[in-house]
Design an enzyme around this catalytic site. Structure first.
Site, short mmCIF file in Angstrom:
data_model
loop_
_atom_site.label_atom_id
_atom_site.label_comp_id
_atom_site.label_asym_id
_atom_site.label_seq_id
_atom_site.Cartn_x
_atom_site.Cartn_y
_atom_site.Cartn_z
N HIS A 167 6.80 -1.32 3.53
CA HIS A 167 6.56 -2.70 3.96
C HIS A 167 5.73 -3.42 2.92
O HIS A 167 4.94 -2.80 2.20
CB HIS A 167 5.86 -2.74 5.32
CG HIS A 167 4.60 -1.95 5.39
ND1 HIS A 167 4.57 -0.60 5.56
CD2 HIS A 167 3.31 -2.34 5.29
CE1 HIS A 167 3.32 -0.17 5.58
NE2 HIS A 167 2.53 -1.21 5.41
N ASN A 226 0.86 -1.18 0.00
CA ASN A 226 0.00 0.00 0.00
C ASN A 226 0.90 1.23 0.00
O ASN A 226 1.80 1.34 0.83
CB ASN A 226 -0.91 0.00 1.23
CG ASN A 226 -1.85 -1.19 1.24
OD1 ASN A 226 -2.35 -1.60 0.20
ND2 ASN A 226 -2.10 -1.75 2.41
P1 5GP Z 1 -0.46 -0.51 5.77
O1 5GP Z 1 -1.90 -0.25 6.09
O2 5GP Z 1 0.40 0.70 6.06
O3 5GP Z 1 -0.24 -1.10 4.42
O4 5GP Z 1 0.00 -1.66 6.76
C1 5GP Z 1 0.41 -1.44 8.05
C2 5GP Z 1 0.19 -2.71 8.80
O5 5GP Z 1 0.95 -2.68 9.99
C3 5GP Z 1 -1.26 -2.96 9.20
O6 5GP Z 1 -1.71 -4.17 8.62
C4 5GP Z 1 -1.21 -3.00 10.73
O7 5GP Z 1 -2.07 -3.97 11.27
C5 5GP Z 1 0.24 -3.32 11.00
N1 5GP Z 1 0.77 -2.78 12.24
C6 5GP Z 1 0.64 -1.51 12.69
N2 5GP Z 1 1.30 -1.35 13.86
C7 5GP Z 1 1.87 -2.55 14.14
C8 5GP Z 1 2.68 -3.02 15.22
O8 5GP Z 1 3.02 -2.30 16.17
N3 5GP Z 1 3.07 -4.32 15.19
C9 5GP Z 1 2.73 -5.15 14.15
N4 5GP Z 1 3.16 -6.41 14.23
N5 5GP Z 1 1.96 -4.74 13.13
C10 5GP Z 1 1.54 -3.46 13.11
#
Ligand code: 5GP
Ligand code: ZN
Length: 113
Positions: free
Chosen positions: A99, A86
């Site tokens: 990520h 994303n």
């Molecule tokens: P995005 O929405 O930016 O593509 O993905 C971020 C991801 O990071 C989300 O799926 C969310 O659940 C995960 N996430 C956010 N904070 C943390 C954290 O502190 N630890 C872990 N393991 N995952 C996290």
């Protein structure tokens, strides 16, 4: 540096790492969207895919090779899996550290939400 993924990569926030090498770490998503939901991140801070240039693009192929290895280790290669990045607000990015999501263990739908 307040970046939560940098803190995970530096082990300042205790997180079970599924995989680690000199350039990346992988760990389970805190809010899994599938039976397997792993995040693969570079140890160096990059805000998003928009920070990738010719000079650092090798990290992307490395992350994809790690994703393939993890998919094989978790037997996702037999039925299939999905890798997601994303990028930016409308792309649904909520953490500002590059990520890739490795998702598997269920049938995926298309189009994504
Ligand atoms: P995005 O929405 O930016 O593509 O993905 C971020 C991801 O990071 C989300 O799926 C969310 O659940 C995960 N996430 C956010 N904070 C943390 C954290 O502190 N630890 C872990 N393991 N995952 C996290
Ligand atoms: Zn970071």
């Amino acid at each position: 540096m307040e970046c939560i993924f940098c803190k995970i990569a530096r082990k300042e926030i205790p997180t079970d790492l599924i995989y680690e090498d000199e350039r990346v770490v992988a760990f389970n998503d805190i809010n899994p969207q599938a039976p397997v939901h792993v995040l693969i991140i570079p140890k160096n801070h990059l805000t998003s895919l928009l920070d990738i240039t010719q000079s650092n693009a090798d990290i992307i192929s490395h992350i994809f090779l790690v994703a393939k290895k993890l998919a094989e280790d978790m037997k996702l290669n037999e039925k299939g899996f999905r890798i997601v990045n994303n990028c930016g607000k409308e792309g649904g990015q909520t953490v500002g550290h590059l990520h890739f999501h490795l998702l598997g263990g269920r049938s995926m739908t298309w189009p994504p939400g």
